[in-house]
Design a protein around this motif. Structure first.
Motif, PDB file in Angstrom:
ATOM      1  N   THR A 120       0.943   4.092  -2.915  1.00  0.00           N
ATOM      2  CA  THR A 120       0.659   5.481  -2.557  1.00  0.00           C
ATOM      3  C   THR A 120       1.802   6.394  -2.992  1.00  0.00           C
ATOM      4  O   THR A 120       1.576   7.480  -3.533  1.00  0.00           O
ATOM      5  N   GLU A 121       3.035   5.944  -2.801  1.00  0.00           N
ATOM      6  CA  GLU A 121       4.202   6.758  -3.176  1.00  0.00           C
ATOM      7  C   GLU A 121       4.342   6.913  -4.693  1.00  0.00           C
ATOM      8  O   GLU A 121       4.817   7.945  -5.163  1.00  0.00           O
TER       9      GLU A 121
ATOM     10  N   ASP B  12      -7.872  -0.729  -5.894  1.00  0.00           N
ATOM     11  CA  ASP B  12      -7.286   0.486  -5.321  1.00  0.00           C
ATOM     12  C   ASP B  12      -6.457   0.148  -4.080  1.00  0.00           C
ATOM     13  O   ASP B  12      -6.318  -1.023  -3.711  1.00  0.00           O
ATOM     14  N   VAL B  13      -5.929   1.174  -3.443  1.00  0.00           N
ATOM     15  CA  VAL B  13      -5.020   0.985  -2.305  1.00  0.00           C
ATOM     16  C   VAL B  13      -5.668   0.202  -1.159  1.00  0.00           C
ATOM     17  O   VAL B  13      -4.987  -0.476  -0.399  1.00  0.00           O
ATOM     18  N   ASP B  14      -7.001   0.260  -1.071  1.00  0.00           N
ATOM     19  CA  ASP B  14      -7.706  -0.469  -0.011  1.00  0.00           C
ATOM     20  C   ASP B  14      -8.153  -1.864  -0.467  1.00  0.00           C
ATOM     21  O   ASP B  14      -8.847  -2.570   0.264  1.00  0.00           O
TER      22      ASP B  14
ATOM     23  N   GLU C 227       1.987   9.713  -5.414  1.00  0.00           N
ATOM     24  CA  GLU C 227       2.542  10.960  -4.845  1.00  0.00           C
ATOM     25  C   GLU C 227       3.656  11.511  -5.727  1.00  0.00           C
ATOM     26  O   GLU C 227       3.761  12.723  -5.923  1.00  0.00           O
TER      27      GLU C 227
ATOM     28  N   LYS D 183       0.837  -1.206   0.000  1.00  0.00           N
ATOM     29  CA  LYS D 183       0.000   0.000   0.000  1.00  0.00           C
ATOM     30  C   LYS D 183       0.873   1.257   0.000  1.00  0.00           C
ATOM     31  O   LYS D 183       0.580   2.235  -0.688  1.00  0.00           O
ATOM     32  N   GLN D 184       1.945   1.222   0.802  1.00  0.00           N
ATOM     33  CA  GLN D 184       2.875   2.356   0.893  1.00  0.00           C
ATOM     34  C   GLN D 184       3.532   2.630  -0.463  1.00  0.00           C
ATOM     35  O   GLN D 184       3.588   3.772  -0.912  1.00  0.00           O
TER      36      GLN D 184
ATOM     37  N   ALA E 285      -4.269   4.855  -8.510  1.00  0.00           N
ATOM     38  CA  ALA E 285      -3.166   3.980  -8.127  1.00  0.00           C
ATOM     39  C   ALA E 285      -3.798   2.593  -8.024  1.00  0.00           C
ATOM     40  O   ALA E 285      -4.745   2.406  -7.260  1.00  0.00           O
TER      41      ALA E 285
ATOM     42  N   ALA F 207       0.496   3.765 -11.178  1.00  0.00           N
ATOM     43  CA  ALA F 207      -0.197   5.002 -10.817  1.00  0.00           C
ATOM     44  C   ALA F 207      -0.278   5.862 -12.071  1.00  0.00           C
ATOM     45  O   ALA F 207       0.642   5.875 -12.891  1.00  0.00           O
TER      46      ALA F 207
END
Length: 184
Positions: A35-36, A133-135, A39, A31-32, A88, A74
Protein backbone atom coordinates in the motif's frame (compact mmCIF):
# COMPACT_ATOMS: atom_id res chain seq x y z
CA UNK A 1 5.15 6.91 4.63
CA UNK A 2 7.88 6.16 2.09
CA UNK A 3 10.11 9.12 1.21
CA UNK A 4 13.21 9.48 -0.99
CA UNK A 5 15.27 8.59 2.11
CA UNK A 6 13.78 5.08 2.00
CA UNK A 7 14.78 4.51 -1.61
CA UNK A 8 18.11 2.76 -1.94
CA UNK A 9 20.46 3.86 -4.69
CA UNK A 10 22.25 2.15 -7.54
CA UNK A 11 25.10 0.03 -6.22
CA UNK A 12 23.17 -1.24 -3.17
CA UNK A 13 23.35 -5.09 -3.17
CA UNK A 14 19.57 -5.55 -2.68
CA UNK A 15 18.98 -4.08 -6.15
CA UNK A 16 20.89 -7.00 -7.68
CA UNK A 17 19.15 -9.81 -5.76
CA UNK A 18 16.27 -11.94 -6.98
CA UNK A 19 13.40 -11.00 -4.67
CA UNK A 20 11.47 -13.66 -2.71
CA UNK A 21 7.89 -14.63 -3.53
CA UNK A 22 5.32 -13.17 -1.13
CA UNK A 23 3.46 -15.93 0.70
CA UNK A 24 -0.28 -15.83 0.00
CA UNK A 25 -2.43 -14.81 1.73
CA UNK A 26 -0.23 -11.78 2.41
CA UNK A 27 0.67 -10.75 5.96
CA UNK A 28 -0.52 -7.41 7.33
CA UNK A 29 3.07 -6.17 7.13
CA UNK A 30 3.33 -7.10 3.43
CA UNK A 31 -0.04 -5.44 2.72
CA UNK A 32 1.20 -2.28 4.47
CA UNK A 33 4.41 -2.19 2.39
CA UNK A 34 2.49 -2.75 -0.87
CA UNK A 35 0.00 0.00 0.00
CA UNK A 36 2.83 2.41 0.86
CA UNK A 37 4.58 1.74 -2.48
CA UNK A 38 1.47 2.92 -4.33
CA UNK A 39 0.93 5.85 -1.93
CA UNK A 40 4.49 7.03 -2.64
CA UNK A 41 3.78 7.14 -6.40
CA UNK A 42 0.48 8.97 -5.97
CA UNK A 43 2.14 11.49 -3.61
CA UNK A 44 5.16 11.90 -5.90
CA UNK A 45 2.87 12.92 -8.77
CA UNK A 46 1.06 15.54 -6.66
CA UNK A 47 3.20 18.70 -7.01
CA UNK A 48 2.31 20.10 -3.54
CA UNK A 49 2.93 16.83 -1.67
CA UNK A 50 6.07 16.10 -3.71
CA UNK A 51 7.51 19.51 -2.88
CA UNK A 52 6.60 19.26 0.81
CA UNK A 53 8.35 15.88 1.22
CA UNK A 54 11.05 16.31 -1.44
CA UNK A 55 9.78 13.44 -3.60
CA UNK A 56 11.00 12.77 -7.12
CA UNK A 57 8.03 12.00 -9.37
CA UNK A 58 7.74 8.31 -10.17
CA UNK A 59 5.39 6.07 -12.15
CA UNK A 60 6.57 2.76 -10.72
CA UNK A 61 8.26 1.43 -7.59
CA UNK A 62 9.35 -2.06 -6.56
CA UNK A 63 9.85 -3.30 -2.99
CA UNK A 64 13.59 -4.01 -3.55
CA UNK A 65 14.02 -0.26 -4.13
CA UNK A 66 13.09 0.32 -0.48
CA UNK A 67 15.43 -2.52 0.57
CA UNK A 68 12.63 -5.10 0.93
CA UNK A 69 13.65 -8.09 -1.19
CA UNK A 70 10.11 -9.33 -1.88
CA UNK A 71 8.13 -9.57 -5.10
CA UNK A 72 5.92 -6.47 -4.82
CA UNK A 73 5.47 -3.60 -7.26
CA UNK A 74 3.28 -0.54 -7.62
CA UNK A 75 2.50 1.37 -10.81
CA UNK A 76 0.56 4.63 -11.10
CA UNK A 77 0.48 5.85 -14.67
CA UNK A 78 -1.85 7.25 -17.32
CA UNK A 79 -2.03 5.30 -20.60
CA UNK A 80 -2.11 6.82 -24.09
CA UNK A 81 -5.91 7.02 -24.06
CA UNK A 82 -5.98 8.84 -20.72
CA UNK A 83 -6.88 5.73 -18.71
CA UNK A 84 -5.35 5.35 -15.25
CA UNK A 85 -3.31 2.26 -14.46
CA UNK A 86 -2.98 2.30 -10.70
CA UNK A 87 -1.95 -1.11 -9.38
CA UNK A 88 -0.12 -2.57 -6.43
CA UNK A 89 0.70 -6.24 -7.00
CA UNK A 90 2.21 -9.15 -5.13
CA UNK A 91 4.20 -11.71 -7.17
CA UNK A 92 3.63 -10.11 -10.60
CA UNK A 93 4.66 -12.27 -13.57
CA UNK A 94 4.68 -11.64 -17.29
CA UNK A 95 2.68 -14.63 -18.56
CA UNK A 96 2.78 -13.69 -22.25
CA UNK A 97 4.33 -11.04 -24.47
CA UNK A 98 4.45 -9.89 -28.07
CA UNK A 99 7.34 -10.64 -30.40
CA UNK A 100 7.20 -6.96 -31.37
CA UNK A 101 9.41 -4.62 -29.36
CA UNK A 102 8.96 -1.06 -28.12
CA UNK A 103 11.10 1.56 -26.40
CA UNK A 104 10.70 4.99 -24.85
CA UNK A 105 12.01 7.71 -27.16
CA UNK A 106 13.23 9.68 -24.13
CA UNK A 107 14.88 6.61 -22.54
CA UNK A 108 14.07 5.30 -19.06
CA UNK A 109 14.84 6.64 -15.62
CA UNK A 110 14.68 5.11 -12.16
CA UNK A 111 14.13 6.43 -8.64
CA UNK A 112 17.16 4.36 -7.56
CA UNK A 113 19.40 5.91 -10.22
CA UNK A 114 20.28 9.55 -9.59
CA UNK A 115 21.94 10.35 -12.90
CA UNK A 116 20.43 10.31 -16.36
CA UNK A 117 21.61 7.32 -18.41
CA UNK A 118 20.95 7.92 -22.10
CA UNK A 119 19.99 5.01 -24.30
CA UNK A 120 17.10 3.01 -25.66
CA UNK A 121 15.81 0.14 -23.55
CA UNK A 122 14.22 -2.61 -25.65
CA UNK A 123 10.96 -3.88 -24.14
CA UNK A 124 8.06 -6.02 -25.33
CA UNK A 125 5.40 -3.89 -27.06
CA UNK A 126 2.55 -5.82 -25.38
CA UNK A 127 2.48 -7.96 -22.27
CA UNK A 128 0.01 -9.82 -20.09
CA UNK A 129 0.79 -9.63 -16.38
CA UNK A 130 -0.69 -11.76 -13.63
CA UNK A 131 -0.34 -10.94 -9.94
CA UNK A 132 -2.30 -10.52 -6.72
CA UNK A 133 -3.76 -7.31 -5.30
CA UNK A 134 -3.44 -6.15 -1.69
CA UNK A 135 -6.28 -8.48 -0.66
CA UNK A 136 -4.68 -11.49 -2.36
CA UNK A 137 -7.17 -11.50 -5.27
CA UNK A 138 -5.70 -12.54 -8.63
CA UNK A 139 -5.43 -9.75 -11.21
CA UNK A 140 -4.66 -10.19 -14.91
CA UNK A 141 -3.71 -7.17 -17.04
CA UNK A 142 -3.14 -6.78 -20.77
CA UNK A 143 -0.82 -3.83 -21.33
CA UNK A 144 0.80 -1.89 -24.14
CA UNK A 145 2.64 1.40 -24.56
CA UNK A 146 4.02 3.22 -21.52
CA UNK A 147 2.15 1.04 -18.95
CA UNK A 148 3.70 -2.11 -20.50
CA UNK A 149 7.19 -0.55 -20.36
CA UNK A 150 6.67 0.53 -16.75
CA UNK A 151 5.51 -2.93 -15.60
CA UNK A 152 8.51 -4.56 -17.32
CA UNK A 153 10.88 -2.08 -15.64
CA UNK A 154 9.42 -2.83 -12.18
CA UNK A 155 9.32 -6.61 -12.70
CA UNK A 156 13.00 -6.41 -13.74
CA UNK A 157 13.72 -4.95 -10.28
CA UNK A 158 12.33 -8.14 -8.75
CA UNK A 159 14.93 -10.10 -10.71
CA UNK A 160 17.91 -7.89 -9.87
CA UNK A 161 17.94 -6.26 -13.32
CA UNK A 162 18.42 -2.51 -13.83
CA UNK A 163 17.03 -0.73 -16.91
CA UNK A 164 20.48 0.24 -18.19
CA UNK A 165 21.47 -3.47 -18.34
CA UNK A 166 19.33 -3.61 -21.52
CA UNK A 167 20.96 -0.61 -23.26
CA UNK A 168 23.37 -1.35 -26.12
CA UNK A 169 26.71 -0.37 -24.55
CA UNK A 170 28.41 0.32 -27.92
CA UNK A 171 25.60 2.37 -29.45
CA UNK A 172 23.06 3.39 -26.77
CA UNK A 173 21.00 5.63 -29.07
CA UNK A 174 20.83 3.26 -32.04
CA UNK A 175 17.14 2.90 -32.90
CA UNK A 176 15.83 -0.59 -32.16
CA UNK A 177 14.97 -2.17 -35.49
CA UNK A 178 11.28 -2.84 -36.06
CA UNK A 179 10.34 -1.52 -32.60
CA UNK A 180 7.58 0.93 -31.76
CA UNK A 181 8.90 4.28 -30.49
CA UNK A 182 6.85 5.50 -27.52
CA UNK A 183 6.64 9.18 -26.56
CA UNK A 184 6.55 9.40 -22.78
Amino acid sequence: MITMDNIIRDGHPTLRKTAEEVVMPPSDEDKQILTELLEFLINSQNPEVAEKYGLRPGIGLAAPQINVSKRMIAVHIVGDKGELYSYALFNPKIISHSVERAYLKSGEGCLSVDESIPGYVPRYARITVKGFDVDGKEIKLRLKGLPAVCFQHEIDHLNGIMFYDHIDKNNPLKPIEGAIEIDS
